[in-house]
Structure formats: structure tokens, C-alpha cells
Design a protein around this motif. Structure first.
Motif, short mmCIF file in Angstrom:
data_model
loop_
_atom_site.label_atom_id
_atom_site.label_comp_id
_atom_site.label_asym_id
_atom_site.label_seq_id
_atom_site.Cartn_x
_atom_site.Cartn_y
_atom_site.Cartn_z
N SER A 141 21.71 1.28 -43.34
CA SER A 141 20.91 0.62 -42.42
C SER A 141 21.52 0.05 -41.44
N ASP A 142 22.77 -0.28 -42.06
CA ASP A 142 23.83 -1.27 -40.84
C ASP A 142 24.90 -0.49 -40.14
N ARG A 143 24.78 0.56 -40.06
CA ARG A 143 25.55 1.52 -39.08
C ARG A 143 24.75 2.39 -38.17
N GLN A 144 25.36 2.45 -36.92
CA GLN A 144 24.70 3.11 -35.98
C GLN A 144 24.34 4.57 -36.32
N ALA A 145 23.32 5.15 -35.81
CA ALA A 145 23.09 6.44 -35.85
C ALA A 145 23.90 7.25 -35.09
N PRO A 146 24.16 8.58 -35.23
CA PRO A 146 24.83 9.10 -34.33
C PRO A 146 24.06 9.56 -33.15
N PRO A 147 24.59 10.09 -31.96
CA PRO A 147 24.08 10.58 -30.89
C PRO A 147 23.17 11.85 -31.14
N PRO A 148 22.17 12.05 -30.27
CA PRO A 148 21.48 13.29 -30.61
C PRO A 148 22.12 14.50 -30.47
N GLN A 149 23.13 14.56 -29.52
CA GLN A 149 24.25 15.57 -29.68
C GLN A 149 25.43 15.20 -29.11
N GLY A 150 26.51 15.82 -29.13
CA GLY A 150 27.94 15.56 -28.57
C GLY A 150 28.53 14.06 -29.10
N LEU A 151 29.08 13.74 -28.25
CA LEU A 151 29.86 12.19 -28.48
C LEU A 151 29.15 11.27 -27.47
N ARG A 152 29.11 9.89 -28.35
CA ARG A 152 28.67 8.62 -27.67
C ARG A 152 29.70 7.66 -27.71
N LEU A 153 30.22 7.17 -26.43
CA LEU A 153 31.31 6.10 -26.67
C LEU A 153 30.79 4.78 -27.37
N CYS A 154 31.62 4.54 -28.51
CA CYS A 154 31.57 3.23 -29.18
C CYS A 154 31.90 2.04 -28.34
N GLU A 155 30.89 1.03 -28.01
CA GLU A 155 31.48 -0.05 -27.11
C GLU A 155 32.01 -1.12 -27.83
N ASP A 156 32.14 -1.19 -29.12
CA ASP A 156 32.55 -2.36 -30.03
C ASP A 156 33.65 -1.73 -31.16
N TYR A 157 34.88 -2.36 -30.71
CA TYR A 157 35.96 -1.77 -31.62
C TYR A 157 35.45 -2.10 -33.00
N ARG A 158 34.69 -3.26 -33.20
CA ARG A 158 34.47 -3.63 -34.78
C ARG A 158 33.75 -2.54 -35.31
N CYS A 159 33.16 -1.68 -34.88
CA CYS A 159 32.27 -0.67 -35.37
C CYS A 159 33.22 0.40 -36.14
N PHE A 160 34.57 0.65 -35.75
CA PHE A 160 35.54 1.70 -36.23
C PHE A 160 35.47 1.57 -37.70
N ILE A 201 42.58 3.28 -25.88
CA ILE A 201 42.12 4.68 -26.62
C ILE A 201 40.76 4.50 -27.30
N GLY A 202 40.00 5.46 -26.59
CA GLY A 202 38.40 5.41 -26.91
C GLY A 202 38.14 5.53 -28.42
N ILE A 203 36.88 5.09 -28.82
CA ILE A 203 36.43 5.18 -30.06
C ILE A 203 35.17 5.76 -29.80
N TRP A 204 34.83 7.04 -30.61
CA TRP A 204 33.54 7.62 -30.14
C TRP A 204 32.60 8.05 -31.34
N TRP A 205 31.30 7.93 -31.43
CA TRP A 205 30.29 8.38 -32.29
C TRP A 205 30.21 9.87 -32.15
N MET A 206 29.97 10.63 -33.20
CA MET A 206 29.88 12.12 -33.20
C MET A 206 28.57 12.68 -33.75
N LYS A 207 27.74 13.38 -33.16
CA LYS A 207 26.79 14.24 -34.04
C LYS A 207 27.47 15.45 -34.66
#
Length: 327
Positions: A141-160, A201-207
């Protein structure tokens, strides 16, 4: 297809490791190898047979503490693949994980984090059953859901989060790996995220690229790891000018375990059975949750979580732990 090295670090949890290996052997596209960084005196025996090589490298504890950062670096250094896929020892890789990571982890792409579903106790007792895992698994519940498809840029390095991620060798070399000054539990992930952010260096969420987290008893906040959390929080501050893990530190303070002084964080007492009863993950819980404990301590009802004034109040209290309190 680029070459792919699967990497994990382990101490104990032999059956969890066996399931990780079985999961990689069930991939639609097999990894070229699996490197296991072993943080215990002896290598693992009787590992499952695979259609790819499995190599164990020894990374002994330091001063009785698990060298998590050093173990990940050692696994990467021993790997031969162009793409490095890191999966924690308590996570079973889904059948498309290698193929999906290999399709996106290109030079210059940055770091990519796949999905995580948490399994209830004993879910894997019948073996690797992905249909069952998909049915039983839940998101944190405390983690972001993945994008509907593909990749979404993570805007906060603390989420790594190092639980499940991939990165191309060129980007890994550019980042320089994890800071091995962190020992024991806590802080090294946030530090690595900060390094990535600092170097562009980008950090990305992935579906996709899903793993299934195997149940094991745990405390959150990690009251069983107070000394190492404090040490690593202060080490982070020595590098970046402020501490990290402030939500855990705030919880420790509310429980009366620590205080914030002008000289730094100070332990007041050891956690007792009441603390463990409050923070322990019970068998009916798929994961432990710091927010649940904080809400109970602070008397926050579910409806108040969305109240901006209440959220701001909690964030301000946590932020007080980012630096030493003025004398």
C-alpha cells in the motif's frame, strides 16, 4: 537480445533461494547466468539444477553486519552480462522478467524497477505456480503502482528499492555501484538512488518484470535493526548533509527507543515484547507496514490519512529527524 546476468544476495533462507533459482529456470528467456553473493561462512549446497550456470561468490560479514551494498557490487563485478538484473533472495521472478527487462535496459536508459506482489504465508509450498501467485499476491500500500503500460519516470530518488531492478552495464559503471560504507540494514538503497539522481541517471517504474515476494516474519518499522539504521542514517548525513529513513527514526522516537540530540541520535532502550507485538508482521499480513504502526501510535484514523493538514503535520514531525536537534 543482450546478454543478461541475474544477480541475488543471500544469507540463510536456503529454501527462498531455491525458489528464486527455480523461478529463473522457468523463464521464457533464460538468463545467461545467475550470480549469488553469499554473505555467510559456507556456500549453499544442493541448489536446484538449471539450464544456465549458477555461480556463488563469497562476501563475508563485516563486524557481524551483513554487507548488503558490497554484496551487490561484488555480484555485479563477477557478472558477464550486458544487462544486470537484481532480484532479492525472497523474491520469485515471474516467467517474463528476464525478457521484459532485456527489452528495455539499454545504455543510457537508466535503472528500471519492475512490479512486486506480496504472497501470503505458505503460498509457494506447492511449488512455482504463477497463476496461484497472481491470484494471491497483493501490492504494497505504500508503494507506487506500475504504469498502465511501458515505463514511467520516477520523480523521487527516495523511491528506489533494490528488491527488483535492472540496469545496463554501462549505466551501472557510470553510477559506480552502491556505497560500501553502509553495513547492516537500511540506507544503502536511498543512497544509491541519490547517486543516480546526482549523476543524471533516470529511475523508471515498469509495467511487468514482476516478482513475487515470499512471506517471512519481519518487523516494520525495523525495531530489530535500530543500531544499524541509526548508524547508516548518520553515515548518509555525513555524505549528503541530512539523514534518511526519517519515517523509521520518527517511529523509533515515538516508541521511546531513541532521541534526537545535538550530538546525534541516541538509543534510550532496547525494544521489548510490547514493541514487537505492535510492529511484527503476523501470518495473516502479506507485508509489514510502518504506516500502520505510525497511525496506531499517533491515533490517526483511516479517514485522516487524506487530510492535507494531518499529512503535513506528520511530515513535519518526521522531518525533524533529518538533522540533529539544536542544543
Amino acid at each position: 537480445m543482450p546478454t543478461v546476468s541475474a544477480l541475488t544476495i543471500a544469507a540463510g533462507r536456503a529454501e527462498h533461494l531455491a525458489n528464486v533459482i527455480r523461478g529463473f529456470d522457468a523463464q521464457s528467456t533464460l538468463p545467461d547466468e545467475l550470480i549469488v553473493a553469499v554473505m555467510q561462512p559456507e556456500p549453499y549446497a544442493d541448489l536446484p539444477r538449471t539450464d544456465f550456470p549458477v555461480r556463488q561468490i563469497m562476501v563475508p560479514p563485516v563486524d557481524g553486519q551483513l554487507p548488503l551494498a558490497a554484496a551487490r557490487n561484488a555480484a555485479a563485478a563477477a557478472a558477464s552480462g550486458e544487462v544486470l538484473v537484481f532480484v532479492d533472495v525472497d523474491c520469485i521472478p515471474g516467467p517474463e522478467l528476464v525478457a521484459e527487462y532485456a527489452s528495455v535496459a539499454r545504455p543510457g536508459q537508466g535503472l528500471v524497477m519492475g512490479e512486486v506482489l506480496y504472497l501470503p504465508d505458505q503460498a509457494e509450498n506447492g511449488g512455482i505456480n504463477y497463476a496461484l501467485f497472481d491470484h494471491l499476491g497483493v501490492r504494497h500500500s505504500d508503494r507506487q503502482a506500475p504504469p498502465p503500460q511501458g515505463l514511467r519516470l520516477c520523480e523521487d530518488y527516495r523511491c528506489f528499492w533494490s528488491l527488483n531492478f535492472a540496469i545496463h552495464r554501462q549505466d551501472w559503471d557510470r553510477a559506480g555501484g552502491f556505497d560500501e560504507g553502509y553495513l547492516g540494514y537500511g540506507g544503502e538503497d536511498t543512497d544509491f538512488g541519490r547517486i543516480l539522481d546526482d549523476r543524471g541517471i533516470g529511475i523508471w517504474w515498469m509495467k511487468g518484470a514482476r516478482v513475487y515476494h515470499q512471506y517471512h516474519p519481519h518487523c516494520m518499522p525495523p525495531i530489530h535493526q535500530v543500531p544499524s539504521v541509526i548508524r547508516n542514517a548518520e553515515y548518509f548525513a555525513s555524505k549528503w548533509g541530512h539523514r534518511t529513513m526519517e519515517h523509521w527514526l520518527h517511529a523509533f522516537r515515538l516508541l521511546g527507543l531513541i532521541e534526537n540530540t545535538p550530538e546525534g541520535l541516541r538509543v534510550l532502550r532496547e525494544p521489548d515484547q510490547r514493541d514487537f507485538a505492535l510492529c511484527r508482521q503476523e501470518p495473516h499480513m502479506p507485508y509489514a507496514n510502518t504506516r500502520r504502526v505510525l497511525d496506531r501510535i499517533q491515533g490517526i484514523a483511516d479517514a485522516e490519512r487524506a487530510d492535507p493538514a494531518r499529512v503535513a503535520q506528520v511530515e513535519l514531525a518526521q522531518a525533524d529527524m533529518l538533522t540533529a536537534r539544536a542544543g
